[in-house]
Design a protein around this motif. Structure first.
Motif, short mmCIF file in Angstrom:
data_model
loop_
_atom_site.label_atom_id
_atom_site.label_comp_id
_atom_site.label_asym_id
_atom_site.label_seq_id
_atom_site.Cartn_x
_atom_site.Cartn_y
_atom_site.Cartn_z
N LEU A 104 2.74 -2.62 1.94
CA LEU A 104 2.97 -4.07 1.95
C LEU A 104 2.77 -4.60 0.54
O LEU A 104 1.74 -4.34 -0.08
CB LEU A 104 1.97 -4.75 2.90
N LEU A 136 -2.77 -8.75 -12.13
CA LEU A 136 -3.13 -10.15 -12.31
C LEU A 136 -2.57 -10.58 -13.66
O LEU A 136 -2.74 -9.88 -14.66
CB LEU A 136 -4.66 -10.30 -12.29
N ARG A 188 8.96 -13.02 -2.08
CA ARG A 188 7.67 -12.61 -2.64
C ARG A 188 6.98 -11.51 -1.87
O ARG A 188 6.05 -10.89 -2.39
CB ARG A 188 6.75 -13.83 -2.72
N SER A 189 7.37 -11.27 -0.62
CA SER A 189 6.65 -10.30 0.21
C SER A 189 7.61 -9.28 0.81
O SER A 189 8.73 -9.63 1.17
CB SER A 189 5.90 -11.02 1.35
N VAL A 249 -0.42 -2.60 -1.43
CA VAL A 249 -1.23 -1.49 -0.92
C VAL A 249 -0.40 -0.68 0.07
O VAL A 249 0.33 -1.24 0.88
CB VAL A 249 -2.51 -2.00 -0.22
N ALA A 299 -10.05 -3.12 -11.49
CA ALA A 299 -9.19 -3.92 -12.37
C ALA A 299 -9.16 -3.29 -13.74
O ALA A 299 -10.19 -2.84 -14.24
CB ALA A 299 -9.69 -5.35 -12.45
N LEU A 338 -4.39 -4.10 -11.18
CA LEU A 338 -5.37 -4.17 -10.08
C LEU A 338 -5.27 -2.90 -9.27
O LEU A 338 -4.16 -2.44 -8.96
CB LEU A 338 -5.08 -5.37 -9.17
N LEU A 339 -6.40 -2.30 -8.95
CA LEU A 339 -6.42 -1.20 -7.98
C LEU A 339 -6.78 -1.84 -6.65
O LEU A 339 -7.95 -1.93 -6.28
CB LEU A 339 -7.42 -0.14 -8.42
N ALA A 340 -5.74 -2.32 -5.97
CA ALA A 340 -5.97 -3.18 -4.81
C ALA A 340 -6.70 -2.45 -3.69
O ALA A 340 -7.37 -3.08 -2.87
CB ALA A 340 -4.65 -3.74 -4.30
N ASP A 341 -6.61 -1.12 -3.64
CA ASP A 341 -7.26 -0.38 -2.56
C ASP A 341 -8.77 -0.29 -2.73
O ASP A 341 -9.50 -0.08 -1.77
CB ASP A 341 -6.65 1.02 -2.41
N THR A 342 -9.25 -0.43 -3.97
CA THR A 342 -10.69 -0.28 -4.23
C THR A 342 -11.32 -1.48 -4.92
O THR A 342 -12.52 -1.50 -5.14
CB THR A 342 -10.96 0.95 -5.12
N GLY A 343 -10.51 -2.46 -5.30
CA GLY A 343 -11.05 -3.62 -6.00
C GLY A 343 -11.15 -3.42 -7.50
O GLY A 343 -11.69 -4.27 -8.20
N LEU A 368 -0.24 -8.06 -5.18
CA LEU A 368 -1.09 -7.10 -4.48
C LEU A 368 -0.19 -6.23 -3.62
O LEU A 368 0.57 -6.74 -2.79
CB LEU A 368 -2.17 -7.78 -3.63
N HIS A 375 2.89 -8.10 -1.95
CA HIS A 375 2.90 -9.56 -1.95
C HIS A 375 2.75 -10.05 -3.39
O HIS A 375 1.77 -9.75 -4.05
CB HIS A 375 1.74 -10.09 -1.08
N PHE A 433 2.26 -13.18 -5.99
CA PHE A 433 1.71 -14.54 -5.94
C PHE A 433 1.85 -15.20 -7.30
O PHE A 433 2.29 -14.59 -8.24
CB PHE A 433 0.24 -14.54 -5.47
#
Lengths: 365, 365, 365
Positions: free
Chosen positions: B361, B56, B313-314, B30, B85, B78-83, B28, B363, B365
C-alpha cells in the motif's frame, strides 16, 4: 516560512490566531570553500552554514490569557552539503541547537526548560559581524588542540557534549527578563549535572547575561561557569561586548575569556559592518592571547566579506580570511589539509599561516 | 500535502503566494514480501518503499522577481516498516535523498548546491517501469558482492557513502537547463572530493545528463565519472535510455554501463507499462552482463506487477520477480535467506535462482 | 498544531478538506526531578515526558470516497531536555513511536502496516492514571535487571528492539474494528520475524486487544505473544483492565502478566483520578509479584500527583513516588544514583526503597 502559517491563521481571524500558531522554518546555506595551509597545500570543499547556520525549526506559542503564554522551540542543525541533520555526536541529537518549552509573561519574563545556547555564546556571536560562522567567524580559536585552556577543559569531546560547553548546553533551566525594560535584556541559567560522568557530557553549570540596547548602542556581559565533574575544577567562560551604529558603519568590540586553572585564553575581537549597495561589507580582526604553559602561542584572524541580499530571505556572499600563528600556536581555518600542534608530526603547523576564501548562497524559509 | 500549504496561501492572495511557499510532503509505502532463494528456503518480511520510496520532504521557493527564484529541497528516506529515517550509514544523514539550495532563472536555468541524485540514476530509474524499487526494480544487479565492477569500485561501503556512488552524492554543484527548450532537458554536475579518504565517502566526480522528450518519445543519456581517491582510478557510470508511448503500451529500453579498470558490468533493461483499468500493468526484463575476471557470470531479472490506483495519491500494488544467475553470479532479491558469492560458503548461491512476490500500500501526502 | 492546518483548510471550503489534510503536532514536556535511593544518595536531573511523552507527529488522511480513507501516521520521541529525537538504539529510528500507513473503512474497520504500539501496552497505559510515564508511572517494574521474567526474555536489548517487546514493535500488520460498534473496540496484530536474529531485534509475534466502553465503564483485555528466535521460547504478555467513572473519582484496576518459561511477573495496579479545581489529582499503587527463582522478590510503588491545566494544551504538574523492594528485588525510580541487583556490588539495592519527586511543564502543539 516564518510568515506562512501565521499568515494563514490571520486569514482565519484573530481568535484562531490567539489559539495557536506553529511555524516550520529554517535556513539552507551552502558555500564552496578553498583553504590553504601554508606548505601543506590547499583543499576545495563544499560547506554548510557560512553565512547563517543551515537549520530546521519547529516552534509555536499558545496565548493563555492574562499576559501569559506557553511556547516551544525546536531547532536542529542541517549539514546542507551532505544531507546530515543534528549533532554528529551523540547520534540522534536532531534538535541539537535548541529544544525548549517555556512560559512567558508579558510583565514578569520567561521561564524556559531544556537545551539552549549558553549565554556567553549569545553575546560573543551577537557582536561578531560573522556571527562566529564561516572562515572569518570569531570561533576559529575555539579549537581543542590549539588552545591550552580549552584543550584541557574540553578534553577530547566535541563541544556540544563537552563537560564545559561554550556553545550550547542540555538540561538547562533559564529565566529571561521581559521585553520593554527600556532596552535592558538578560537571563539567568542553571544546568543539571545529573550526577553523570564528564565523558558522557553531563554539565553542572550556572551563568547570566545582561545587556542594554538603545540610542545606537548595544552593551552586554555574560558568564557561564561549569564544573568538570571528573576533575571537579571549574571552567569560567566570560564575555563583554559593545557596539555603536554610526550609520555609515557599525563598530563592535568584544572580549571572551576562558579560564581553567592556570590556563587562560583571551579572545579579543574588533568588527565593522558597512552598508554598501544592496548588502553589507563585514570586517573582523580577532586576537587569541593564550596564557599558561606557553605565553607566546598567540594567534590572529583577519577576515572580510560581502553579503549581497537578493531579498530579505536570500543572499549571495563571499568571505576571505587569514590566520597567523605565533610560537607554537597551530590554529587553522576549517576545511584545509590536516594540521597538527605536535612539533614532531609531519603536518606540524606551529607558527604557520592559514588562508581561505568561500562563496555561498543562503536561503531562509 | 503537495497542495495544502500552497492552497492555503492561494486563499491569501497572490502577493502572499509570491512571498513564500513551503511544502511538507512525502510518501509512506509498506509491503509484505516473500523471497525464496532456491534450496536456501524462503523468508517473509515487511518492507518499505517498493512502489515509491517512503520519504519525508520539506521544500519551498521564493520569487525574487525578474524571472529569478531561490529554492530549497530536503528529502529523506523513511523506513516505514520500522520507523527509521535517513541513511543507515552515516548515522544522522536524515536528508539522505536530497538536500539542496539553489537559484533558478526562467531563461537561464538553475544553479544548485548540496546533496542530490547522480545524473545516471535519474536516467536509469526514469526508464525503469519499477523506478529501480521493490523486487522487480532494475537495481537488483547493483549488489556489491555479485558484481565484479561494482564489487571493486564500491569496496565495502554502502552506496550512499561509497567513493564511487551510483545513486546519490554529497558536496555537489549542479547546473540545470531551463524548462521550455522544446523538450530538451539536461544538467552538469561536479562534486568535491574535499581531500578526504575514500573510506570516509569523499567523492571527486563530474558528469552530465541530456535528454529530449516530445511527441511520445523520451530519449536521454547521462554519465558520471568518479575517482576513488585511494586507488586514484576512475569509475565510469554511463546510461542511455529511450521510450515511446504507443498509448496502449509505453515501451522503454535502457542500458547502464559501469566500468572500473578491466572490469565492466552492463545492465540492459526492456520495460513496458500498460494501462489496465484504474491502474497499470508493468513488465521488466533486465540482463546483467559482467565482463572482466569471469565473463560467464551473468544474470537476468524478470518482473511483473500491477498497480491499482485508489486515487492519485494512494495505490495498492502487487509484484512478482525472478532472478536467474549464470556461472558464479550470485545475485538475489533482497529480503530472502542470506546468500554468498563464495563457492566454499554453505549458502553459496552461484548459478541459482531467487524468486519473490510482494503486496503493498502506497500513500503520498 | 492539531487544529491549525485543518482550520486553514476549512477556510478553503469542504472540497479542499476532503482532498487532503496533513497535521504537524506534538508535545514538549520537561520536568525537574530528584530521586533518592536509600543510602546511595540522591540526584537532581532534568527529564523529558513525565506527564506526556515529548514527541513530534506528522499525520494525515485522504478521503477516497465510499467510506474508504487512506492515512499515515509518523510519531517520534523527543528528548526535550537534550534535543534528542527518536530511539537511542538503533540510531536513526526517528519515528520510534509509530510509523504506519493504512486503509480505513467506516463500516469494515482499518488495516494498518508498519511500526506501532503492542496491544498490551495500549491497555496497560490506558488504565494507568500516569499513562506509564514519569516517576509514578506503572512501568517502573519493566526494568530488565529487576525482573526475572523480563530479565531473561529481553536479554540485554533495550525494549524498543528486544526480541520480546512490551512497548512497540516493527513490521506489524494490524486490523482494527470500526468505530460505532456500541462501545466495542479491538484489534488483531501479527509481526514478521523476517528470519532475523534475536540480537538484531527481529520479533515474530501475534496478539489482540478487545474492550468495551460505555455508561462510565471501560473494560479491556489484550495479549501479545512473541517468540524469541534464538531460544525459540514464547514470551506471553497479558493485560486485563477495568475502570468506572463515579464523577467525583475515576477508579481503575489493571493487571499485566509476563510469562517466560518458569518465570512470571505479575503487575497489579489500582489507580484513581479525582477532578480538583482546574486539574486532577492522580493516585496509583502498583505491586510487582515475581514468581520463579525467588518468589519473595516483590516490590510496590506508591505514587501521587497533581496536574494543573493552564489550558487544554498546557499544564503544570507535580509528582511524588516511592518504591519499596522486598527480598532481593532491586527496582528503583529512574534518574537516581546507579543501583545493582547483584548482592556483592557496592551499590546493591535489594530490599531498599527509592523515593522521588518531579515538577514539570507540558505543552501540546
Amino acid at each position: 516560512m516564518n510568515t506562512v502559517l501565521a499568515a494563514a491563521l490571520a486569514g482565519l481571524g484573530a481568535s484562531a490566531l490567539a489559539q495557536s500558531s506553529v511555524t516550520l522554518s529554517g535556513t539552507l546555506d551552502v558555500a564552496v570553500r578553498q583553504v590553504r595551509n601554508d606548505t601543506l597545500g590547499s583543499i576545495s570543499s563544499q560547506v554548510s552554514g557560512s553565512n547563517s547556520t543551515s537549520k530546521l525549526i519547529v516552534r509555536g506559542q499558545e496565548d493563555l490569557g492574562g499576559g501569559l503564554a506557553a511556547g516551544f522551540y525546536l531547532d536542529g542543525t542541517l549539514l546542507a552539503d551532505t544531507g546530515g541533520a543534528g549533532a554528529a555526536t551523540p547520534a540522534g541529537q536532531f534538535w541539537d541547537r535548541r529544544s525548549t518549552v517555556g512560559l512567558t509573561h508579558a510583565r514578569f519574563g520567561e521561564v524556559r526548560l531544556g537545551r539552549d545556547w549558553v549565554p556567553t555564546h549569545l553575546v560573543w556571536s551577537g557582536f561578531d559581524p560573522f556571527a562566529t560562522l564561516g572562515i572569518a567567524g570569531a570561533n576559529s580559536f575555539r579549537s581543542f588542540a590549539g588552545s591550552r585552556a580549552l584543550g584541557q577543559a574540553f578534553g577530547t569531546l566535541p563541544d556540544a557534549q563537552a563537560a564545559n560547553p561554550t556553545l550550547r548546553v542540555s538540561n538547562a533551566a533559564e529565566y529571561f527578563l521581559p521585553a520593554n525594560l527600556g532596552g535592558v535584556y538578560g537571563q539567568l541559567i542553571v544546568t543539571a549535572g545529573e550526577g553523570g560522568a564528564t565523558a558522557a557530557g553531563f554539565t553542572r553549570g550556572n551563568g547570566f547575561r545582561l545587556g542594554w540596547a538603545g540610542a545606537g548602542f548595544n552593551l552586554a556581559a555574560a558568564q557561564f561557569t561549569t564544573r568538570n565533574s571528573t576533575a571537579n575544577r571549574s571552567f569560567k567562560d566570560q564575555v563583554l561586548g559593545a557596539s555603536y551604529d554610526f550609520g555609515v558603519v557599525k563598530l563592535s568590540l568584544a572580549q571572551r575569556r576562558w579560564v581553567f586553572g592556570a590556563d587562560k585564553t583571551v579572545n579579543t575581537q574588533l568588527g565593522a559592518v558597512i552598508p554598501v549597495g544592496p548588502g553589507v561589507v563585514k570586517l573582523t580582526h580577532v586576537r587569541a592571547d593564550q596564557k599558561g604553559v606557553a605565553d607566546a602561542n598567540d594567534a590572529r584572524l583577519f577576515g572580510a566579506g560581502y553579503v549581497y541580499n537578493l531579498s530579505k530571505r536570500s543572499a549571495l556572499y563571499g568571505h576571505v580570511a587569514r590566520i597567523d600563528n605565533q610560537g607554537g600556536a597551530a590554529f587553522a581555518i576549517a576545511g584545509g589539509p590536516a594540521t597538527s600542534g605536535n612539533p614532531t608530526a609531519p603536518n606540524y603547523f606551529g607558527g604557520k599561516a592559514s588562508t581561505g576564501l568561500e562563496f555561498g548562497l543562503r536561503h531562509d524559509f
